[in-house]
Design a protein around this motif. Sequence first.
Motif, PDB file in Angstrom:
ATOM      1  N   GLU A 194       0.838  -1.206   0.000  1.00  0.00           N
ATOM      2  CA  GLU A 194       0.000   0.000   0.000  1.00  0.00           C
ATOM      3  C   GLU A 194       0.871   1.253   0.000  1.00  0.00           C
ATOM      4  O   GLU A 194       0.478   2.306  -0.497  1.00  0.00           O
TER       5      GLU A 194
ATOM      6  N   TYR B 233      -1.122   4.744  -0.373  1.00  0.00           N
ATOM      7  CA  TYR B 233      -1.725   5.011   0.937  1.00  0.00           C
ATOM      8  C   TYR B 233      -0.878   6.053   1.669  1.00  0.00           C
ATOM      9  O   TYR B 233       0.360   5.938   1.702  1.00  0.00           O
TER      10      TYR B 233
ATOM     11  N   SER C  30      -7.249  -4.507  -0.303  1.00  0.00           N
ATOM     12  CA  SER C  30      -6.745  -3.622   0.750  1.00  0.00           C
ATOM     13  C   SER C  30      -7.877  -3.132   1.623  1.00  0.00           C
ATOM     14  O   SER C  30      -8.859  -2.556   1.134  1.00  0.00           O
TER      15      SER C  30
END
Lengths: 193, 951, 99
Positions: B808, B942, B900
Motif C-alpha cells: 500500500e 496510501y 486492501s
Amino acid sequence: MTADPTSPLAAWTDRLAALAPALTVAERPFRAQLTVRVSDPSAIEAMGSALGVAFPPVPCTFTSGSGPFGDLEVLWLGPDEFLVVASPGLQVPIEDALRAARGSARGSVVDTSAQRTTVVLEGAHVRDVLAHGCSVDLHPSSAPVGTCVQTLLARTGIILQVTGEDRFAVLVRSSFAGYLAAWLSDACMEYRT
Amino acid sequence: MNLRKPTGGAIDRNTLLRFTFNGRALTGHPGDTLASALLANGVHEVGSSVKLGRPRGIVAAGSEDPTSLVQIEAPFPEPMLLATTVELYDGLEARGLAGQGRLASLPDPARYDAKHEHCDVLVVGAGPAGLVAALTAARSGARVVLVDEQNQAGGALLGVEEYLDDRPSAEWVADIVAELRSTPGVLVLERTTAFGMYQDGFVLALQKRTDHLGFAAPASVARQRVWRIRTKQTVLATGAHERPVVFADNDRPGIMLASAARTFLHRYGVLPGSRAVVFTTNDSAYCAAIDLAESGVDVPLIVDARPEAPARLATECAARGIEVRAGHVVTGTEGAGRVTDAHVAPLGDIKGRGVAGHPDTVVCDTVLVSGGWNPVVNLFSQARGKLRYDAVLGSFVQGEELSSVRVAGSATGELDLTSCVRQGREAGEAAAIATGFTPGGQVPLPVSDSRCTQRSGLVLWRVPGAEDASFVDLQRDSTVADVLRATGAGLRSLEHIKRYTTIGTAHDQGKTSGMIAAGIVAEALGVELADQRPTTFRPPYTSVSFAALAGRDRGELHDPVRVTAIHPWHVAHGALFEDVGQWKRPWYYPRPGEDLHAAVLRECRATRESVGLMDGSTLGKIDVQGSDAGKFLDMLYTNMMSTLKVGRIRYGVMCGVDGMVIDDGTVIRVGEERYLVTTTTGNAAKILDWMEEWLQTEWPHLDVHCTSVTEHWATIPLVGPKSRDVLAAVAPGLNVSNEAFEFMTWRDTVVAGIPARVCRISFSGELAYEINVTAWHGLAVWEALMAAGEQYGITPYGTETMHVLRAEKGYPIIGQETDATVTPQDLGMSWAVSKKKPDFIGKRSFARAENNRTDRKQLVGLLPVDPTVLLPEGSQIVETDRLPEPPVRMLGHVTSSYPSAALGRTFALALVRSGHERIGETLYVPVDDSLVPVTVTDSVLYDKEGARRDG
Amino acid sequence: MQLIPCPWCGPREEAEFHYGGQAHVAYPEDPSALTDEEWAQYVFFRENPSGPFAERWSHSAGCRRWFNAVRDTRTHDLLAVYRVGEPMPELGEKDQVAS
C-alpha cells in the motif's frame, strides 16, 4: 519484570536425554560466546593473556583452560577468526576484556552468544552417529581431542569439537538446532537397541 | 520336478522356505536365491521379453544376469529385481516381468540411510584376489574396507568345487575373513556393491542389510545403506563375467552361461536341467560339463568352436561319455518355451561368412554357453582409467596404471587362481606402501586343484544365422539385425550404436552384451576393436533405488526447517506458515472460520487502526566493525552511509556491479566504527558472502570485519498508532515521545526487563518500532508485548499482512518486485542513489546506454477499474482492450496484488515498460478469457504525505 | 564428491565450497574512466578455457575464506590452490593454460 530465557532446544531436553544409553546428548544452553576477528600476533597474544587461555595457533583446533573468567575455550574458526566460549552470563565482561587487550590493533569483537547453541554428545557410538551425516574423518588418528572443524552435519552447518575420547561438542546456529536435534534422534535409531 | 541334489552347496535343507512365483506355491531353503529356488523347482521361464514377448529365463547366476527380472509383491512391492540376486525368504511373493515393473503406490515403510567411512585401502570384491589384497593391507596396519556384493565372501570360489592347499576353498576363505574381522581398523561389508567410483578416492557402495530377512526385517534397522567411502587407495578385485556367444534363437529359457550352471550346482546344489549341450570357445566350460556330468546330468555333447579341443580335458570328457566336437558351433535352437533341441554344425569360417555343412539336431533341455570372460572394468573406467582392447581375451582391460587404483585378479583378465591371488597380494602391498604402511606378515599363496588349466580361447562374437533372431541384448530384444541396421545406416561410434539399438541400456547395462555388440560392430565395419572407443561405464554398476539414494533426507529431514525463538508461540496460536528460504514464517493467524483474505483484512485493519506485531527475527543482521566500516558501506550501498550519525538509521539499497538491485535493508550506526546492517530474510547468507568476497579479494587493506548476528537477535516490529503506548508500557525507562525518539533513530533500553535495542523504523507507513533482544528472550518479550497491548486489541500478523501494508505504501520487496533486471531507478528510488560518491558498486553501470532506455520496465501501481477484481500475481499487461493477432506485445507483469482494507479496494504493483510515463493511462490485464482494464498510478497508494509515520 | 583442498582447513568435500568465477579479475581502479565497452568487459565477459583455469572459491561451510584454485576444466582436477594475494603458482608443462 524479568522474563526467563528460553534456549533453542528447551523443548528437546527430554527427547535428547532419552537417546541414552545409545548416546548421551544434552544441550548446554546460554553459554557466553564472542566472535573475535584479529590477525595481529601481539593482539592475539594479549587477548589470550587477558583470558588466561592462549588462542589456538593451529587451524581446525581449539584451546581450553581456566583464567579470570573461569573455564573457557577458544575455537579456531578461520585464519583471523576465533570463537571464545565461556560460562553463561560472562559475555559482557569478556567482551570488554577482549576489546581492552586488542588495543588499537585491527579487528572486531562481537557478542554472538545467542547465535549458536551447544549440544554435547558422548558415548561409544558417537563417531558412528556423526558418520551418518558428517563427511570429515573423525577417527582419532585424524581428529584427535582438541580438533575443531566447521563443516556440514547432514544439511546444517556446524562447529564440531572433539572434547574427549568419545565426547564431542556440536555448536549449531539456533534456527537449525531443532533440525539438528531431529536428525540426531533419527541417527541414533540403530544404536538404541 | 525336483532338481535339487540331495547334498552339496551352501543350502540348509532342513529348513523349508515357502514362496510363491506367478501365483504358484513353491519351496526353497535358506541359502537359495529366488533363481536357484526356481531352478530347483524346474522353473526356467521367469518372464517375457519387453518388445517381442518371447519367453525369458535365467542366463547368469549373479548381478550380470540380463533376463531374470521379477516384481516383488510381498512383503512390499518392488520392481525390477533380478531373481539371481534376491535371497529367498519365507513368504516371498514374486512375479516374472516383461521388462517393466511397477512402483508401489504406497510409501515405502522401510528405513534407508547413509554413512561416511574413511580408509587407507578399499578392496572391492572378496574373491580370492580381493581377500588376499585386503588381508595384506590389513596386516600392514592400514585402515581397510572390504566390500563384496555377495552374502558371503569367496567370489568365483563360491561357484566351483575346488580345494586350496588340500582344503575345501570355503575353509581358506573363512580363515581369511575371520582374520580380517578380528583385525582392528578393518571393516568387512557383505551384500555391498560398490556402484560408483568418483574423483579423489570417493566410492559409493550400496549395502543391502535386511532385504534378505523379508518379513522378519526389523523396522528400526536401515534396510539399505549407501556407504560414502573415502579411500586413499583402491584395489579393484571385481572379477570377470562370462560372456555368451550369439546364435539364432539364443534367448530360450534353458540357455545359460556355463559358469552359471556350475554356480547353481556347487553353491545351491541345483541341477540346471537333465540333458545339457555345452557350447564353448574356451576351456572353462569343460569344467562345467564335467561337474554336471558327475552330478548326474546327461551331457551328450561339448560343441567347441576351436579347431582343436584341449587334449587333456577332452580325454576327461571321453571318460565320462561326453562327446567333444571341435570346430563346431551351435547354430540354432528349438522349443516352444524352454529349449528342446540344439542345432550343431561345423564352423566353416570363423570370420563369420557362413556355417558349413548341415546342422545336426541334438535333443536337450539345457544349453550352456561360454564365449570367454570379460574382466569387470566398470569401476576402473569410472575412475577415468583408460581401457585397452585385449585381442586374446576379446575384451577391454585396464589400459594404464593409476596411482591410486589398482586392479587384481580376474578383473585384469588373468584366469589362473594362483596368479590372481599373487596379483591380490602385490596390489595389497603396493596400496599399503602408498599409504605409508609397511606390509606385515606375508599372506601365503594357495595352490588350487582346479582341473581347468586356462589357455586362451577363441574370440567368437556370433554364429552366422538368422540375424533377426540372434539376440545380442536379451533384455532389450536387440538382435544382430539391429546392430547391422545401425552400421548400415552409417553409424560408426559405439556410443551412437548403443543409443540406436538400445543395447546395454537395460538394468544390466550390457554386462554380458556390450562387448559382443562392440565385436559385431567392428566386424561389420571391418575395423579393429583396438581402435574403437568402448562405451562409457557410468554409475551405478547395479541398480540403486531412489529410496536408498534419498536415505534419511526425506520428510522432516528433507530440508532443514529454520525457526525463530518465537516459533512455538506461533504454532500454539494457530498460525499458518509460509516458507521463506528454509525459514518457516507465520503467514497469517486465522481465527475460526476465516480464510486468508478475511484474516489478512482483519490483521491489516487492526494494525493500521490500533497496533499489531510480527516476528521479524528472520531478517539478516550483520555487525560491521572497523575504522573503514563507513568507507566500505559507501561502496556497497548506492547511498551514503559514512555520513550517518551515531544513533541514527538509514534505509539502503545494494546493487551488483551490473547496477541491478540485489538487496535492501536498514543500516544503523552503532558507534563511530560500528554499524549493524539488515538484509532481507532470503539473502542473509548471500549478502554476508558478498561482503566477505569484496573484503577478502578486492579490499583486504580496509579495516573492516563483518560478523553475522542474525540468530543472536530476536526482532519484533511493533506497528500501528498505538504502538507507542504499548512500548511505553513495557519500556518505562524509555522516553517514547516523538521528539525524544525520532523516526530513523535507535535507543538501547530495557524492554520487559530485558536489555533491548529499539529502532524507530517502519515498513508499513505507520508509527512503528522494531524491538531487538537476544534470541533467548524473544519469546518472553513477545508475550510481554502481547500482554501490554491487550487493551488495544494488539494483533499478531504474518507475512501476508506485512506484504499488504508495505505494498500500500509502494515499498518493493527484493525478489518479488525485482528479478535481477531491475535498477533502483526502475523502482523509483533515485533518491536512494548517491550523486556525490565518486564510486560505489553498480554506479558505473547506471551510465550504460541500456540502463538509460526510456522503455525500461518501471515499478508502478495498478488500480483495476472494477475495484473488486483481484489481478493474479504474474499476470501479463497489454496495451489494448482487444488482443491483436500474436505476437502480442507485453508491457510487463503484475508483481504483487492484494485486496486492501485501507483502500477499500484491490490494488497491484507492477513492472511496466515506460511505467513512470504511463501514470494515468489505462492498460489491460488478461485474466482468464477477459481483458481487465486497470489504471496506472504512482506506486504509493496510501498516506502519500507520510502523515501516519509519527503516530 | 570431489575434495577441494582449502588452504586453511585441508581437503573437504566440494559441498562445503562456493564457486566465485574467474580469479584475478580486479575491480577497475576508476570505473568512471572506462568506456561502456571496457566496463562491459569487466562486468560481463569471462574466460572459458578448455584446460587449466584460475578460479575463486570460498570455503563457505568452513572457515569462510576465499582462495584461488587452478582447475583443469577438462577433468575437474585441481592443479593448485593458493591464498588470495598470492601469485598463481607455476604449473607443470602438461598443465599449461590452454590458449
